[in-house]
Design an enzyme around this catalytic site. Structure first.
Site, PDB file in Angstrom:
ATOM      1  N   HIS A 199       0.648  -1.109  -0.115  1.00  0.00           N
ATOM      2  CA  HIS A 199      -0.007   0.011  -0.059  1.00  0.00           C
ATOM      3  C   HIS A 199       0.964   1.170  -0.009  1.00  0.00           C
ATOM      4  CE1 HIS A 199      -2.963   3.003   1.293  1.00  0.00           C
ATOM      5  NE2 HIS A 199      -3.974   1.913   0.980  1.00  0.00           N
ATOM      6  N   ARG A 252      -6.429  10.586  -0.308  1.00  0.00           N
ATOM      7  CA  ARG A 252      -6.483  10.788  -1.882  1.00  0.00           C
ATOM      8  C   ARG A 252      -7.525  10.940  -2.669  1.00  0.00           C
ATOM      9  NH1 ARG A 252      -3.004   6.371  -3.717  1.00  0.00           N
ATOM     10  NH2 ARG A 252      -3.378   5.500  -1.523  1.00  0.00           N
TER      11      ARG A 252
END
Lengths: 630, 263
Positions: A249, A269
């Site tokens: 990740h 994000r």
């Protein structure tokens, strides 16, 4: 042997995360007496850590979404290595599973008209993730747990026994699957509290044990993730596929050291957060790969406009699939443009008002405030890649979840194929629900199809399993914690996010040494709640699975998704149709190549031929609809 | 540095014998642990370990250091390690906290005095071993309040509609992670273990105030019981203890009010 506790069930589900609980609910609804076994307390499964949401093309926020778009996104994310049948079932059934969860009572954030809201995420063309703030996984587990409590209370009303049809065995570890001939006959394990052994006689086992991250030093995974289901299946004769593909990740915490690896949700994000290097530059614009060039913004201005006007702008490259973002961060840090603690900056503070950040990302706000003394509404976070998910797992029939071993089923992270070489965020929770249900259904169907007496677990098998489980008490060598720490270092340094052939050869040599040493592990104390003994048993699984990862990764001489070779940096269309399959024999672990089943013609036609040309060799595209006219 | 056991009758086992080198910026601290091994101990005992800790370490890191390097038999629960699963509730310096969310720097003694961190199991539940308690009575109370959506007919074809305001009404109590910090900080629960306890009431509240649910009356009847909400004496220990910041006492008061005004 007479003292050993025995139970008899129609279906035994190992693992109580999202996939396991959904499988158990389904088996019980099909009228099967079902046991759920978990290493932790019931309700503490790793699934609770999922933050972002459940990907399902319900089209509640953007009506342009449908299963075909979701299918395309999933295949692109996996670089077309996915089992297309799984990706198809997943895209088609995910909305039903989310709606079903809502009727079970799950809480969701809502749209203005009161329907389930959906958020943007990396690699998904439309806002697609049903969510509850940033605690979606917790709500998913709690809802399934509550559903099971309600089923037990129903059973109590009908039979006077809460556990008549579904019973939870918590803090119990399974060490062996037992077979009669070629098919499943049961499972053997021990209560973690008392250390006493337990035998389950059952014709059908559903493995839902999750991932393998605890073999890596920097990971977002919890302690349960020691590859138990992977190893149990491998040793029982099932095959593991795609084991070279590990998802790092892109955004784990990098500081302070005590929390290194803990996840920072991708929603940061999705909701507007951007990545910057130490020079303040939004570097992701430099890293958009050719295959994604047309889908992503090339300027900051366009990327910023996309949040409010997604129909006329392309998405910012911070929302590329995870493998791309993780590699880019790694490159920035290597090039000397990293943060003081070896990550990059993830900034949401200059992008959203403080109140909005606290509302949308409450857990992240708390996590950084409490653990790192960073106020994310006022300053950027420092983040870097962390081992998060294994795409590889038990090879199963897409429709039923059955492995090569009759009676052995798998669902969720411990199964393989669905995500190809890289999983999209949000596709995990939907995977658990879709294939958890299918595995429960598959196991129930298998039990119904059996004729004649059920397979038996023999005394000799029980006695051998007991002996193997107790072996660490006989050893005279090292402490298991030492070997575990070294294993994590080896996997992190030599089979991590960027790989080379030489390093992986070295890793295999070291893994062999670790295995020799692990054979002599010494555990002191008694069987009652002895964490050293528990780790010694888990460590065997981690060593098996780490070797599978390293062997497959050495074999695949290309870079694709969650497998990046410094010595073979490009994606090779010749490898796209090849899967690597791990099995065991007397000599140890074998890795062989297996052809991918060609994409069904109507699914092939969902893509433009030009796009497919970036992934496929030309002969594979002869069936495409464009072929007649081109 | 090696560990010093106050009670040397049971030797540390699974031990490596030596701690890793003290990291730069670390401080020497003493971790005083409640130990109990039912196989050898008739009574719980205290054992102290001298180790080095960074101010940014969490209490969970200290427990891991002791388990990995000094005494491999030390038993406690932990899972996600950042405050979501709710496995590692314990009494740290006398208050209920999750070990993965308490930083060492917040426990340091003032004026450069030596720091001792005392860790005990949460109170009011039977101790199985060391810091690990039997959670069954706690979970039984949770199950008793019917913690699931109850509806009668009118199943939606896809999803139920719920306005943002209706969803917000019970948002706070849906944050519960069933860690037991609240219930085991409640003096009423300590003395009368039959009391449902704050966590069960929080989970009932979550459904009583859910606009989709039709089982409020059943749950209110259950909580009107002699062991129900009226036992609460609003000491606010539960609210202070909740690692998720849930207004636990307020939720209990809302349930009491719903009972008073329901007719």
């Amino acid at each position: 042997m007479t003292e050993i506790e025995r139970h008899n069930y129609d279906v035994v589900v190992i693992g109580a995360g999202g996939a396991g609980l959904r499988a158990a609910i389904e088996a019980r609804e099909q009228g099967k007496r079902t046991a759920i076994i978990c290493k932790s307390l019931f309700g503490k499964a790793h699934t609770v850590m999922a933050e972002g949401g459940i990907a399902a093309a319900m089209g509640n926020v953007n009506s342009g979404d449908n299963w075909q778009v979701h299918f395309r996104d999933t295949m692109r994310g996996g670089k077309f290595l996915n089992n297309w049948r799984m990706a198809e079932l997943h895209a088609k059934e995910a909305p039903e599973r989310v709606w079903e969860l809502e009727t079970y009572g799950a809480l969701f954030d809502r749209t203005k008209d009161g329907r389930i809201s959906q958020r943007n995420f990396g690699g998904h063309e439309y806002p697609r993730l049903a969510h509850v703030g940033d605690r979606t996984g917790l709500e998913l587990i709690r809802t399934l747990q509550q559903k099971i409590v309600s089923l037990q209370q129903e059973d109590y009303k009908a039979t006077g026994d809460y556990e008549a049809n579904i019973k939870v065995f918590q803090e119990l570890t399974i060490t062996e699957l037992v077979k009669a001939g070629d098919r499943i006959a049961g499972a053997f394990g021990y209560w973690r509290e008392s250390g006493r052994f337990v035998v389950f006689e059952t014709p059908a086992v559903v493995l839902a044990t999750g991932g393998i991250g605890k073999s890596f030093k920097v990971t977002s995974n919890s302690w349960e993730y020691t590859g138990d289901g992977h190893a149990l299946a491998l040793r029982a004769g099932a095959a593991l596929i795609n084991m070279e593909f590990i998802q790092f990740h892109p955004t784990g915490m990098v500081w302070p050291p005590s929390v290194k690896g803990i996840l920072v949700t991708e929603s940061v994000r999705g909701d507007g957060g951007v990545l910057r290097n130490s020079e303040g530059k939004r570097f992701m614009f430099e890293y958009i790969p050719d295959v994604f060039k047309e889908k992503y913004a090339t300027t900051e201005e366009e990327g910023d406009r996309w949040y409010t006007d997604p129909d006329n702008n392309r998405r910012p490259p911070e929302l590329l699939p995870r493998d791309e973002v993780a590699r880019s961060i790694n490159s920035e840090v290597k090039a000397g443009r990293g943060t003081p603690h070896g990550g990059v900056f993830l900034d949401v503070s200059t992008r959203l008002p403080a109140e909005e950040i606290k509302r949308r990302l409450p857990s992240m706000h708390h996590q950084f405030k409490e653990l790192a003394d960073v106020d994310i509404t006022a300053e950027p976070m420092e983040v870097g890649p962390t081992c998060h998910y294994v795409m590889g797992g038990i090879e199963v029939d897409p429709d039923t979840g059955q492995s090569a071993v009759p009676g052995l089923f798998a669902a969720g992270e411990c199964s393989g194929g669905m995500h190809g070489s890289n999983r999209l965020g949000g596709n995990s929770l939907s995977d658990l629900l879709v294939f958890g249900r299918r595995a429960g259904l598959g196991a129930a169907g298998y039990v119904d199809s059996l004729t004649g007496p059920r397979p038996l677990v023999t005394e000799a098998q029980v006695s051998q399993a007991s002996k193997d489980a107790l072996a660490p008490f006989e050893g005279s060598g090292e402490n298991p914690y030492t070997i575990h720490t070294e294993l994590q270092q080896v996997m992190n340094d030599l089979v991590g996010i960027i790989r080379t052939g030489e390093e992986m050869k070295l890793a295999l040599k070291k893994l062999d040494e670790l295995r020799q040493r692990a054979n002599h592990i010494a555990v002191e104390g008694h069987r009652q709640f002895n964490p050293g003994w528990h780790l010694a048993i888990d460590l065997r699984n981690m060593l098996w699975i780490s070797e599978c990862v390293a062997r497959a990764a050495l074999e695949r001489t290309e870079s694709r998704g969650g497998h990046t070779r410094d010595d073979f940096p490009g994606m090779d269309a010749g490898w796209r149709s090849t899967l690597l399959v791990c099995t065991t024999s007397d000599e140890g672990i074998d890795v062989r190549r297996q052809d991918q089943i060609p994409l069904r013609a109507d699914l092939l036609d969902l893509f433009e031929k030009d796009e497919l040309g970036k992934y496929f060799v030309s002969e594979e595209l002869s069936a495409h609809r464009a072929e007649g006219t081109a | 540095m090696t560990a010093v056991a106050e009670n040397p009758t049971t030797s540390a086992s699974g031990s490596r014998g030596e701690l890793p080198p003290a990291p730069e910026g670390s401080i020497a601290v003493t971790v005083k642990l409640h130990r109990f091994n039912p196989e050898v101990d008739s009574e719980p005992r205290w054992e102290s370990f001298d180790i080095h800790a960074l101010p940014t370490d969490r209490v969970l890191n200290l427990l891991h250091t002791i388990k990995w390097y000094v005494d491999g038999t030390l038993t406690f629960r932990r899972s996600c390690a950042h405050g979501v699963c709710g496995s590692d509730a314990m009494r740290i310096n006398g208050v209920n906290r999750l070990a993965c969310k308490v930083l060492v720097k917040d426990l340091l003694a003032s004026k450069g005095k030596h720091t001792t961190i005392t860790i005990e199991p949460i109170k009011g539940l039977p101790v199985n071993k060391d810091l690990l308690v039997n959670m069954d009575p706690f979970l039984d109370a949770f199950k008793a309040v019917k913690p699931f959506l109850i509806t009668y007919g009118n199943e939606p074809t896809q999803e139920r509609i719920q306005s943002a305001a209706d969803r917000e009404r019970f948002d706070d109590t849906t944050k519960c992670i069933l860690c037991a910090c609240c219930t085991t900080s409640c003096p009423v629960f300590w003395t009368e273990g039959t009391y449902f306890g704050p966590a069960a009431i929080v989970n009932a509240h979550r459904f009583i105030f859910d606009s989709r649910d039709e089982g409020a009356e059943e749950r209110l009847d259950i909580l009107n019981d002699v062991d129900g909400v009226w036992r609460c004496r609003t000491t606010f220990n539960c609210t202070d203890a909740c690692p998720r910041g849930i207004q636990v006492t307020k939720a209990i008061q809302e349930v009491k009010r719903a009972l008073l005004f329901r007719r």
